[in-house]
Design a protein around this motif. Structure first.
Motif, PDB file in Angstrom:
ATOM      1  N   GLY A   1       7.732   8.927 -11.285  1.00  0.00           N
ATOM      2  CA  GLY A   1       7.552   7.573 -11.826  1.00  0.00           C
ATOM      3  C   GLY A   1       6.098   7.149 -11.706  1.00  0.00           C
ATOM      4  O   GLY A   1       5.199   7.882 -12.086  1.00  0.00           O
ATOM      5  N   LYS A   2       5.868   5.962 -11.127  1.00  0.00           N
ATOM      6  CA  LYS A   2       4.503   5.457 -10.951  1.00  0.00           C
ATOM      7  C   LYS A   2       3.935   5.822  -9.586  1.00  0.00           C
ATOM      8  O   LYS A   2       2.964   5.248  -9.129  1.00  0.00           O
ATOM      9  CB  LYS A   2       4.475   3.942 -11.120  1.00  0.00           C
ATOM     10  CG  LYS A   2       4.674   3.496 -12.536  1.00  0.00           C
ATOM     11  CD  LYS A   2       4.463   2.018 -12.666  1.00  0.00           C
ATOM     12  CE  LYS A   2       4.582   1.601 -14.113  1.00  0.00           C
ATOM     13  NZ  LYS A   2       4.243   0.211 -14.309  1.00  0.00           N
ATOM     14  N   GLY A   3       4.583   6.777  -8.925  1.00  0.00           N
ATOM     15  CA  GLY A   3       4.135   7.199  -7.607  1.00  0.00           C
ATOM     16  C   GLY A   3       4.361   8.684  -7.428  1.00  0.00           C
ATOM     17  O   GLY A   3       4.327   9.456  -8.381  1.00  0.00           O
ATOM     18  N   TYR A   4       4.620   9.062  -6.187  1.00  0.00           N
ATOM     19  CA  TYR A   4       4.811  10.465  -5.849  1.00  0.00           C
ATOM     20  C   TYR A   4       6.173  10.649  -5.191  1.00  0.00           C
ATOM     21  O   TYR A   4       6.686   9.743  -4.538  1.00  0.00           O
ATOM     22  CB  TYR A   4       3.686  10.934  -4.923  1.00  0.00           C
ATOM     23  CG  TYR A   4       2.361  10.981  -5.641  1.00  0.00           C
ATOM     24  CD1 TYR A   4       2.008  12.094  -6.395  1.00  0.00           C
ATOM     25  CD2 TYR A   4       1.476   9.907  -5.605  1.00  0.00           C
ATOM     26  CE1 TYR A   4       0.815  12.142  -7.090  1.00  0.00           C
ATOM     27  CE2 TYR A   4       0.266   9.951  -6.299  1.00  0.00           C
ATOM     28  CZ  TYR A   4      -0.045  11.075  -7.036  1.00  0.00           C
ATOM     29  OH  TYR A   4      -1.229  11.122  -7.726  1.00  0.00           O
TER      30      TYR A   4
ATOM     31  N   LYS B   1      -0.939  -3.740 -18.864  1.00  0.00           N
ATOM     32  CA  LYS B   1      -0.953  -2.561 -17.994  1.00  0.00           C
ATOM     33  C   LYS B   1      -2.332  -2.366 -17.364  1.00  0.00           C
ATOM     34  O   LYS B   1      -2.432  -2.044 -16.182  1.00  0.00           O
ATOM     35  CB  LYS B   1      -0.552  -1.302 -18.773  1.00  0.00           C
ATOM     36  CG  LYS B   1       0.923  -1.247 -19.078  1.00  0.00           C
ATOM     37  CD  LYS B   1       1.274  -0.018 -19.894  1.00  0.00           C
ATOM     38  CE  LYS B   1       2.741  -0.007 -20.256  1.00  0.00           C
ATOM     39  NZ  LYS B   1       3.096   1.138 -21.093  1.00  0.00           N
TER      40      LYS B   1
ATOM     41  N   TRP C   1      -4.462   7.089  -9.578  1.00  0.00           N
ATOM     42  CA  TRP C   1      -3.550   8.081  -9.013  1.00  0.00           C
ATOM     43  C   TRP C   1      -4.100   8.677  -7.723  1.00  0.00           C
ATOM     44  O   TRP C   1      -3.334   9.023  -6.816  1.00  0.00           O
ATOM     45  CB  TRP C   1      -3.224   9.168 -10.043  1.00  0.00           C
ATOM     46  CG  TRP C   1      -2.255   8.661 -11.065  1.00  0.00           C
ATOM     47  CD1 TRP C   1      -2.542   8.167 -12.306  1.00  0.00           C
ATOM     48  CD2 TRP C   1      -0.842   8.548 -10.917  1.00  0.00           C
ATOM     49  NE1 TRP C   1      -1.392   7.770 -12.933  1.00  0.00           N
ATOM     50  CE2 TRP C   1      -0.327   7.989 -12.104  1.00  0.00           C
ATOM     51  CE3 TRP C   1       0.047   8.865  -9.901  1.00  0.00           C
ATOM     52  CZ2 TRP C   1       1.033   7.751 -12.296  1.00  0.00           C
ATOM     53  CZ3 TRP C   1       1.399   8.627 -10.095  1.00  0.00           C
ATOM     54  CH2 TRP C   1       1.873   8.077 -11.275  1.00  0.00           C
TER      55      TRP C   1
ATOM     56  N   ARG D   1      -3.456   5.961  -5.145  1.00  0.00           N
ATOM     57  CA  ARG D   1      -2.011   5.899  -4.867  1.00  0.00           C
ATOM     58  C   ARG D   1      -1.587   7.031  -3.934  1.00  0.00           C
ATOM     59  O   ARG D   1      -0.804   6.825  -3.004  1.00  0.00           O
ATOM     60  CB  ARG D   1      -1.202   5.992  -6.159  1.00  0.00           C
ATOM     61  CG  ARG D   1      -1.163   4.740  -6.968  1.00  0.00           C
ATOM     62  CD  ARG D   1      -0.413   4.957  -8.273  1.00  0.00           C
ATOM     63  NE  ARG D   1      -0.375   3.745  -9.072  1.00  0.00           N
ATOM     64  CZ  ARG D   1      -0.153   3.727 -10.373  1.00  0.00           C
ATOM     65  NH1 ARG D   1       0.073   4.861 -11.030  1.00  0.00           N
ATOM     66  NH2 ARG D   1      -0.143   2.589 -11.024  1.00  0.00           N
TER      67      ARG D   1
ATOM     68  N   GLU E   1       4.197  13.979  -8.942  1.00  0.00           N
ATOM     69  CA  GLU E   1       4.475  12.607  -9.348  1.00  0.00           C
ATOM     70  C   GLU E   1       5.968  12.357  -9.528  1.00  0.00           C
ATOM     71  O   GLU E   1       6.735  13.263  -9.849  1.00  0.00           O
ATOM     72  CB  GLU E   1       3.757  12.284 -10.661  1.00  0.00           C
ATOM     73  CG  GLU E   1       2.259  12.268 -10.526  1.00  0.00           C
ATOM     74  CD  GLU E   1       1.527  12.094 -11.845  1.00  0.00           C
ATOM     75  OE1 GLU E   1       2.168  11.778 -12.867  1.00  0.00           O
ATOM     76  OE2 GLU E   1       0.302  12.289 -11.855  1.00  0.00           O
TER      77      GLU E   1
ATOM     78  N   ALA F   1      -3.025  -2.469 -13.361  1.00  0.00           N
ATOM     79  CA  ALA F   1      -3.654  -1.319 -12.697  1.00  0.00           C
ATOM     80  C   ALA F   1      -4.922  -1.750 -11.965  1.00  0.00           C
ATOM     81  O   ALA F   1      -5.181  -1.301 -10.847  1.00  0.00           O
ATOM     82  CB  ALA F   1      -3.966  -0.222 -13.706  1.00  0.00           C
TER      83      ALA F   1
ATOM     84  N   GLU G   1      -3.883  -3.541  -8.824  1.00  0.00           N
ATOM     85  CA  GLU G   1      -3.384  -2.579  -7.835  1.00  0.00           C
ATOM     86  C   GLU G   1      -4.546  -1.821  -7.212  1.00  0.00           C
ATOM     87  O   GLU G   1      -4.625  -1.661  -5.993  1.00  0.00           O
ATOM     88  CB  GLU G   1      -2.410  -1.608  -8.504  1.00  0.00           C
ATOM     89  CG  GLU G   1      -1.887  -0.541  -7.557  1.00  0.00           C
ATOM     90  CD  GLU G   1      -1.028   0.510  -8.229  1.00  0.00           C
ATOM     91  OE1 GLU G   1      -0.571   1.418  -7.512  1.00  0.00           O
ATOM     92  OE2 GLU G   1      -0.810   0.447  -9.462  1.00  0.00           O
TER      93      GLU G   1
END
Length: 188
Positions: free
Chosen positions: A169-172, A44, A94, A97, A167, A48, A51
């Motif tokens: 999940g892993k986004g918005y 992870k 975050w 993102r 938020e 990250a 990304e």
């Protein structure tokens, strides 16, 4: 010297070592239970970091945030827009993102451009902008990052928003973010 081999299956690690003794050669197997949490954590972290490396870095640790915000207030009065301050840093996945999401979602980009002047207020070890954050009640200390500070066209703080509620999940979430931006745009 004997050979040593490892085989990872599920949560079990099989270790096998060939041991030679003076009397005879014997194989001994050892069954060891391991926890894959450490491996998952490392994977992870790596994902990250990869990304984060690809995302634009909108925060400027060298910026004079106080001067920048004063200039935005003057501009906001002329354009009759509110100011959206996204506080965080280039270290914050975050934060990056959210910036990427807004910039690449046409509906959100238009909503921002039509109603707000947008500013990325840096908080990092290089520049904590302590004076500015204190002025707005140090919301990052309480809510984490990113945190949003909404100012009206006169520079008055009218809302502070925790990003966690946006938020998904892993986004918005599109509807969550639209509702937030629509709630604090200037009144017509």
């Amino acid at each position: 010297m004997g050979a040593f081999g490892l085989l990872l299956t599920g949560n079990l690690l099989f270790a096998q070592k060939e041991i030679k003794t003076a009397e005879a050669e014997k194989d001994k197997s050892l069954l060891v239970k391991t926890d894959n949490k450490e491996l998952d954590q490392e994977a992870k972290k790596k994902a990250a970091a990869e990304e984060k490396a690809k995302l634009p870095k909108p925060y400027d640790a060298k910026a004079d945030a106080e001067k920048d915000i004063q200039n935005l207030i003057a501009k906001a009065k002329k354009e009759k827009k509110n100011i959206m301050i996204q506080a965080g840093g280039n270290w914050c996945i975050w934060c990056l993102r959210f910036n990427q999401y807004v910039q690449t979602t046409p509906e959100l980009k238009k909503l921002i451009d039509d109603n707000y002047l947008y500013y990325h207020l840096n908080w990092s070890p290089d520049n904590k902008n302590e004076k500015i954050f204190a002025k707005y009640g140090n919301p990052g200390d309480k809510l984490g990052y990113p945190v949003f500070i909404v100012l009206d066209q006169n520079g008055k703080q009218i809302h502070t928003q925790d990003s966690a509620v946006l938020e998904d999940g892993k986004g918005y979430g599109l509807e969550k973010v639209k509702t937030f931006f629509n709630s604090w745009k200037p009144k017509s």
